[in-house]
Enzyme design. Structure first.
Site, PDB file in Angstrom:
ATOM      1  N   LEU A   7     -21.523   1.525  -4.176  1.00 19.56           N
ATOM      2  CA  LEU A   7     -22.796   1.294  -3.500  1.00 19.56           C
ATOM      3  C   LEU A   7     -23.274   2.482  -2.675  1.00 19.56           C
ATOM      4  O   LEU A   7     -24.406   2.476  -2.175  1.00 19.56           O
ATOM      5  CB  LEU A   7     -22.695   0.043  -2.622  1.00 19.56           C
ATOM      6  CG  LEU A   7     -22.716  -1.270  -3.412  1.00 19.56           C
ATOM      7  CD1 LEU A   7     -22.160  -2.419  -2.592  1.00 19.56           C
ATOM      8  CD2 LEU A   7     -24.134  -1.577  -3.880  1.00 19.56           C
TER       9      LEU A   7
ATOM     10  N   LEU B   6     -18.158  -1.581  -0.032  1.00 19.33           N
ATOM     11  CA  LEU B   6     -18.953  -0.629  -0.816  1.00 19.33           C
ATOM     12  C   LEU B   6     -18.624  -0.711  -2.304  1.00 19.33           C
ATOM     13  O   LEU B   6     -19.054   0.149  -3.076  1.00 19.33           O
ATOM     14  CB  LEU B   6     -18.716   0.802  -0.316  1.00 19.33           C
ATOM     15  CG  LEU B   6     -19.327   1.154   1.036  1.00 19.33           C
ATOM     16  CD1 LEU B   6     -18.962   2.583   1.440  1.00 19.33           C
ATOM     17  CD2 LEU B   6     -20.838   0.982   1.019  1.00 19.33           C
ATOM     18  N   GLY B   7     -17.867  -1.730  -2.718  1.00 20.98           N
ATOM     19  CA  GLY B   7     -17.539  -1.860  -4.136  1.00 20.98           C
ATOM     20  C   GLY B   7     -16.834  -0.632  -4.670  1.00 20.98           C
ATOM     21  O   GLY B   7     -17.287  -0.033  -5.647  1.00 20.98           O
ATOM     22  N   PHE B   8     -15.727  -0.252  -4.026  1.00 17.26           N
ATOM     23  CA  PHE B   8     -14.974   0.957  -4.397  1.00 17.26           C
ATOM     24  C   PHE B   8     -15.827   2.222  -4.286  1.00 17.26           C
ATOM     25  O   PHE B   8     -15.618   3.190  -5.021  1.00 17.26           O
ATOM     26  CB  PHE B   8     -14.405   0.856  -5.818  1.00 17.26           C
ATOM     27  CG  PHE B   8     -13.445  -0.276  -6.020  1.00 17.26           C
ATOM     28  CD1 PHE B   8     -12.595  -0.687  -5.013  1.00 17.26           C
ATOM     29  CD2 PHE B   8     -13.389  -0.940  -7.236  1.00 17.26           C
ATOM     30  CE1 PHE B   8     -11.704  -1.735  -5.203  1.00 17.26           C
ATOM     31  CE2 PHE B   8     -12.500  -1.991  -7.436  1.00 17.26           C
ATOM     32  CZ  PHE B   8     -11.660  -2.392  -6.414  1.00 17.26           C
ATOM     33  N   GLY B   9     -16.797   2.210  -3.396  1.00 20.49           N
ATOM     34  CA  GLY B   9     -17.647   3.382  -3.200  1.00 20.49           C
ATOM     35  C   GLY B   9     -18.884   3.413  -4.074  1.00 20.49           C
ATOM     36  O   GLY B   9     -19.754   4.275  -3.909  1.00 20.49           O
TER      37      GLY B   9
ATOM     38  N   GLY C  97     -23.825   5.150  -4.139  1.00 24.83           N
ATOM     39  CA  GLY C  97     -24.663   5.820  -5.133  1.00 24.83           C
ATOM     40  C   GLY C  97     -24.033   7.053  -5.744  1.00 24.83           C
ATOM     41  O   GLY C  97     -24.620   7.665  -6.650  1.00 24.83           O
TER      42      GLY C  97
ATOM     43  N   SER D 264     -13.647  -4.208   0.353  1.00 24.61           N
ATOM     44  CA  SER D 264     -14.504  -3.601  -0.680  1.00 24.61           C
ATOM     45  C   SER D 264     -15.982  -3.733  -0.356  1.00 24.61           C
ATOM     46  O   SER D 264     -16.804  -4.079  -1.221  1.00 24.61           O
ATOM     47  CB  SER D 264     -14.226  -4.198  -2.063  1.00 24.61           C
ATOM     48  OG  SER D 264     -12.978  -3.793  -2.544  1.00 24.61           O
TER      49      SER D 264
ATOM     50  N   TYR E 222       0.822  -1.212   0.000  1.00 22.43           N
ATOM     51  CA  TYR E 222       0.000   0.000   0.000  1.00 22.43           C
ATOM     52  C   TYR E 222       0.850   1.255   0.000  1.00 22.43           C
ATOM     53  O   TYR E 222       1.949   1.258   0.545  1.00 22.43           O
ATOM     54  CB  TYR E 222      -0.911   0.015   1.244  1.00 22.43           C
ATOM     55  CG  TYR E 222      -2.033  -0.991   1.228  1.00 22.43           C
ATOM     56  CD1 TYR E 222      -2.337  -1.743   0.104  1.00 22.43           C
ATOM     57  CD2 TYR E 222      -2.800  -1.204   2.377  1.00 22.43           C
ATOM     58  CE1 TYR E 222      -3.365  -2.667   0.127  1.00 22.43           C
ATOM     59  CE2 TYR E 222      -3.825  -2.124   2.401  1.00 22.43           C
ATOM     60  CZ  TYR E 222      -4.105  -2.862   1.273  1.00 22.43           C
ATOM     61  OH  TYR E 222      -5.119  -3.781   1.288  1.00 22.43           O
TER      62      TYR E 222
END
Length: 345
Positions: free
Chosen positions: A240, A235-238, A242, A233, A53
């Site tokens: 979800l 939120l799926g890379f944010g 929206g 993940s 990272y």
């Protein structure tokens, strides 16, 4: 904050874990320290990092994330109250700047761990994880499995024995794996049992409303074998949250900045995301908090790894720990999932 047992250990980790992979790329050292302060104040005691990272990985930034965490640990002087997890990179042709090409053999694992400890300014890691397998297998969302024997691959047995040395030396307390398959987890457990080697205590794989493939073969393993999921993940890379709907490109957001993060951006993913966001809004919920609460409530999840680039995002995500979805809300989520399961495996 609720605390859950890590595998078969005596460690109790917060059900929300602070992810760190933006530090050194999208976040400065000062911002990283602010995030740590906020998370600890909310009851988080579990922090996850990795030698590679920040992400996207680059030679000139590699290790900065651990350095930022290390400078905070030195300043705060509360190491014994926290559970610190890091990872050693799996085989990669794109990271020749790491040990001339990382491999999961004894020499490199020892070198990687000692370098992480130095950057983190600590004598030990509570959890040391294999970031991804040495062998060729389906991970990072790959489909169309084709079996390939790889005589050059370092065996899981050699990797596990190398990690055993770190445990014996007191540099690592417990072991985990990441981006693994059911077979991989089974093999680690078999070797541990047959050769009295250290046991794997956790598995860190992706899991969210757009990707529930963990449930197919690994969820039962996680529960029966007490090797709980550290979900990344969530939120799926944010996606979800929206914030990317209708082709939106928020300034400074990960998918705006980096083209490589395309896993959750297909038209089908956007359509499915819109339905989850609408469900949240109809239920009077924040979409991100609903998506996170769903992950945290799953019986096979030990901890939900959240990340953020702003304090506002972080506080919103942390508040998901106070949300318990009702049976009606869970049923509505299941209905959407049944109609379009796993658009982003």
């Amino acid at each position: 904050m609720e605390y859950r047992k890590l595998g078969q250990t005596s460690l109790k980790v917060s059900k929300i874990c602070l992810g760190t992979m933006t530090w050194g790329e999208q976040n400065s050292e000062a911002e990283a320290h602010e995030q740590l302060d906020a998370a600890i104040a909310a009851g988080v005691n579990f922090i996850d990092t990795a030698e590679m990272y920040p992400v996207p990985p680059k030679a000139d930034t590699q290790g900065l994330t651990e350095q930022y965490l290390g400078s905070w640990l030195k300043k705060q002087q509360q190491r014994d109250k926290l559970v610190i997890a890091s990872k050693v990179v799996g085989r990669s042709e794109n990271m020749t700047y790491l040990r001339d090409g990382p491999r999961l053999n004894a020499r490199q694992i020892k070198q990687a761990c000692e370098a992480s400890l130095k950057r983190l300014q600590t004598d030990y890691l509570d959890l040391y994880q294999i970031h991804w397998p040495e062998r060729k297998a389906n991970f990072f969302g790959q489909l169309g499995y084709q079996h390939q024997e790889d005589e050059q691959a370092i065996s899981i047995e050699e990797t596990l024995k190398a990690c055993e040395d770190l445990v014996k030396e007191g540099k690592v307390r417990y072991l985990g794996i990441s981006n693994e398959t059911s077979w991989g987890l089974h093999e680690y457990l078999r070797l541990s049992n047959e050769q009295q080697l250290p046991r794997i205590q956790s598995i860190q794989n992706p899991y969210n409303l757009l990707n529930r493939t963990f449930e197919v073969g690994l969820a039962e393993m996680a529960i029966r074998e007490e090797v709980g999921l550290l979900a990344y993940s969530p939120l799926g890379f944010g996606v979800l949250s929206g914030k990317y709907l209708n082709q939106a490109k928020p300034a400074g957001a990960r998918l705006t900045l980096y083209e490589r993060f395309q896993r959750y951006t297909s038209p089908l993913a956007e359509k499915t995301t819109a339905r989850y966001v609408q469900l949240a809004q109809d239920s009077g919920l924040d979409p991100a908090q609903m998506a996170l609460a769903f992950v945290t409530q799953r019986p096979f999840v030990t901890s939900n790894i959240i990340g953020a680039t702003t304090l506002e995002q972080l506080q919103n995500n942390l508040e998901s720990a106070n949300l318990t979805l009702t049976d009606e809300q869970l049923d509505a989520i299941e209905q959407i999932h049944l109609e379009q399961p796993n658009p982003c495996p």
